[in-house]
Scaffold this active site. Structure first.
Site, PDB file in Angstrom:
ATOM      1  N   SER A  14       0.834  -1.210   0.000  1.00 55.82           N
ATOM      2  CA  SER A  14       0.000   0.000   0.000  1.00 55.82           C
ATOM      3  C   SER A  14       0.867   1.257   0.000  1.00 55.82           C
ATOM      4  O   SER A  14       0.468   2.282  -0.564  1.00 55.82           O
ATOM      5  CB  SER A  14      -0.990  -0.001   1.162  1.00 55.82           C
ATOM      6  OG  SER A  14      -0.329   0.133   2.395  1.00 55.82           O
ATOM      7  N   ILE A  81      19.167  -5.399   4.605  1.00 53.50           N
ATOM      8  CA  ILE A  81      19.827  -4.719   3.491  1.00 53.50           C
ATOM      9  C   ILE A  81      21.325  -4.991   3.617  1.00 53.50           C
ATOM     10  O   ILE A  81      21.924  -4.689   4.656  1.00 53.50           O
ATOM     11  CB  ILE A  81      19.577  -3.190   3.551  1.00 53.50           C
ATOM     12  CG1 ILE A  81      18.075  -2.888   3.503  1.00 53.50           C
ATOM     13  CG2 ILE A  81      20.303  -2.466   2.431  1.00 53.50           C
ATOM     14  CD1 ILE A  81      17.398  -3.295   2.230  1.00 53.50           C
ATOM     15  N   HIS A  97       8.612   3.294   9.105  1.00 57.45           N
ATOM     16  CA  HIS A  97       8.377   2.380  10.225  1.00 57.45           C
ATOM     17  C   HIS A  97       7.090   2.814  10.931  1.00 57.45           C
ATOM     18  O   HIS A  97       6.885   4.009  11.157  1.00 57.45           O
ATOM     19  CB  HIS A  97       9.570   2.438  11.189  1.00 57.45           C
ATOM     20  CG  HIS A  97       9.448   1.468  12.319  1.00 57.45           C
ATOM     21  ND1 HIS A  97       9.793   0.142  12.192  1.00 57.45           N
ATOM     22  CD2 HIS A  97       8.970   1.617  13.579  1.00 57.45           C
ATOM     23  CE1 HIS A  97       9.555  -0.482  13.342  1.00 57.45           C
ATOM     24  NE2 HIS A  97       9.059   0.393  14.194  1.00 57.45           N
ATOM     25  N   GLU A 167       0.930   6.967   7.028  1.00 58.78           N
ATOM     26  CA  GLU A 167       2.110   6.562   6.250  1.00 58.78           C
ATOM     27  C   GLU A 167       1.961   6.972   4.790  1.00 58.78           C
ATOM     28  O   GLU A 167       2.904   7.429   4.155  1.00 58.78           O
ATOM     29  CB  GLU A 167       2.302   5.043   6.330  1.00 58.78           C
ATOM     30  CG  GLU A 167       2.661   4.537   7.704  1.00 58.78           C
ATOM     31  CD  GLU A 167       2.940   3.038   7.703  1.00 58.78           C
ATOM     32  OE1 GLU A 167       3.547   2.533   6.755  1.00 58.78           O
ATOM     33  OE2 GLU A 167       2.541   2.370   8.678  1.00 58.78           O
TER      34      GLU A 167
HETATM   35  C1  GRF Z   1       3.902  -0.510   6.842  1.00 61.25           C
HETATM   36  O1  GRF Z   1       3.225  -0.423   8.050  1.00 61.25           O
HETATM   37  C2  GRF Z   1       5.316   0.008   7.013  1.00 61.25           C
HETATM   38  O2  GRF Z   1       5.425   1.024   7.956  1.00 61.25           O
HETATM   39  C3  GRF Z   1       6.034  -1.199   7.505  1.00 61.25           C
HETATM   40  O3  GRF Z   1       5.453  -2.277   6.802  1.00 61.25           O
HETATM   41  C4  GRF Z   1       4.131  -1.951   6.415  1.00 61.25           C
HETATM   42  C5  GRF Z   1       4.027  -2.146   4.924  1.00 61.25           C
HETATM   43  O4  GRF Z   1       2.713  -2.058   4.462  1.00 61.25           O
HETATM   44  N1  GRF Z   1       7.459  -1.030   7.381  1.00 61.25           N
HETATM   45  P1  GRF Z   1       2.437  -2.028   2.904  1.00 61.25           P
HETATM   46  O5  GRF Z   1       3.001  -3.300   2.286  1.00 61.25           O
HETATM   47  O6  GRF Z   1       3.059  -0.797   2.322  1.00 61.25           O
HETATM   48  O7  GRF Z   1       0.931  -2.005   2.789  1.00 61.25           O
END
Ligand code: GRF
Length: 182
Positions: A14, A81, A97, A167
């Site tokens: 997402s 990584i 994060h 996010e």
């Molecule tokens: C998100 O919560 C991000 O912060 C974490 O992993 C999740 C990824 O979600 N590192 P998506 O695959 O982008 O929906």
């Protein structure tokens, strides 16, 4: 020159989608030159393929060689990584994060585990953090954070949903800031 971003993902993607949408709307001036997926079958792959973006499964170095990105954006990437990659992209690998780092980061703190720990600690707020990636997981310099309230009755899922909404705004905006200073 339009900056080139290689996005690395392990999940539904997402955040990959949010980056692609921000590019399409013009709020992020960049292109996604590659998706590195840690395994086949994850949602992020279909999202990249629908925009014609080359997908590399499990092979970060092939992606870097083939597409010469300016920046690497980790978006829910669960593999380590390699230190050679960190050395080759100083200050140019970013991660998102789902907590207010330095709280609830580090080993084992990913996905649902983060939100479960936030609730167990009785926090009244949580959020997300975009930071530079260094050798020390989740400890690189913080570029930006967004906050959400923890509400009575929150479950790890309800909190995750509210953090994820932030996010999707924070990550493209921070990439734009990093790449263009505005
Ligand atoms: C998100 O919560 C991000 O912060 C974490 O992993 C999740 C990824 O979600 N590192 P998506 O695959 O982008 O929906």
């Amino acid at each position: 020159m339009i900056p080139r971003i290689a996005v690395f993902a392990s999940g539904s993607g997402s955040n990959v989608q949010a980056i692609l949408d921000a590019i399409a709307s013009g709020s992020l001036v960049a292109s996604v030159c590659a998706l590195v997926a840690s395994k086949p079958g994850i949602g992020a792959i279909a999202r990249a393929e629908s925009r014609g973006i080359p997908v590399f499964i499990g092979d970060a170095s092939a992606a870097i060689r083939a597409t010469s990105p300016d920046v690497i954006a980790l978006a829910g990437y669960l593999k380590q990584i390699p230190s050679e990659l960190i050395d080759a992209f100083p200050g140019r690998i970013v991660n998102i994060h789902p907590s207010l780092l330095p709280k609830f980061g580090g080993h084992g703190m990913y996905g649902r585990h983060v939100h479960t720990a936030v609730l167990a600690a009785g926090e009244t707020e949580s959020g997300c953090t975009v930071h530079l990636v260094t050798e020390h997981y989740d400890e690189g310099p913080i570029l930006a954070q967004a906050r959400v309230a923890v509400l009575p009755g929150d479950t790890p899922e309800s909190l995750a949903t509210r953090v994820l909404e932030q996010e999707h705004i924070l990550y493209p905006n921070t990439l734009q800031q990093l790449l263009h200073g505005r």
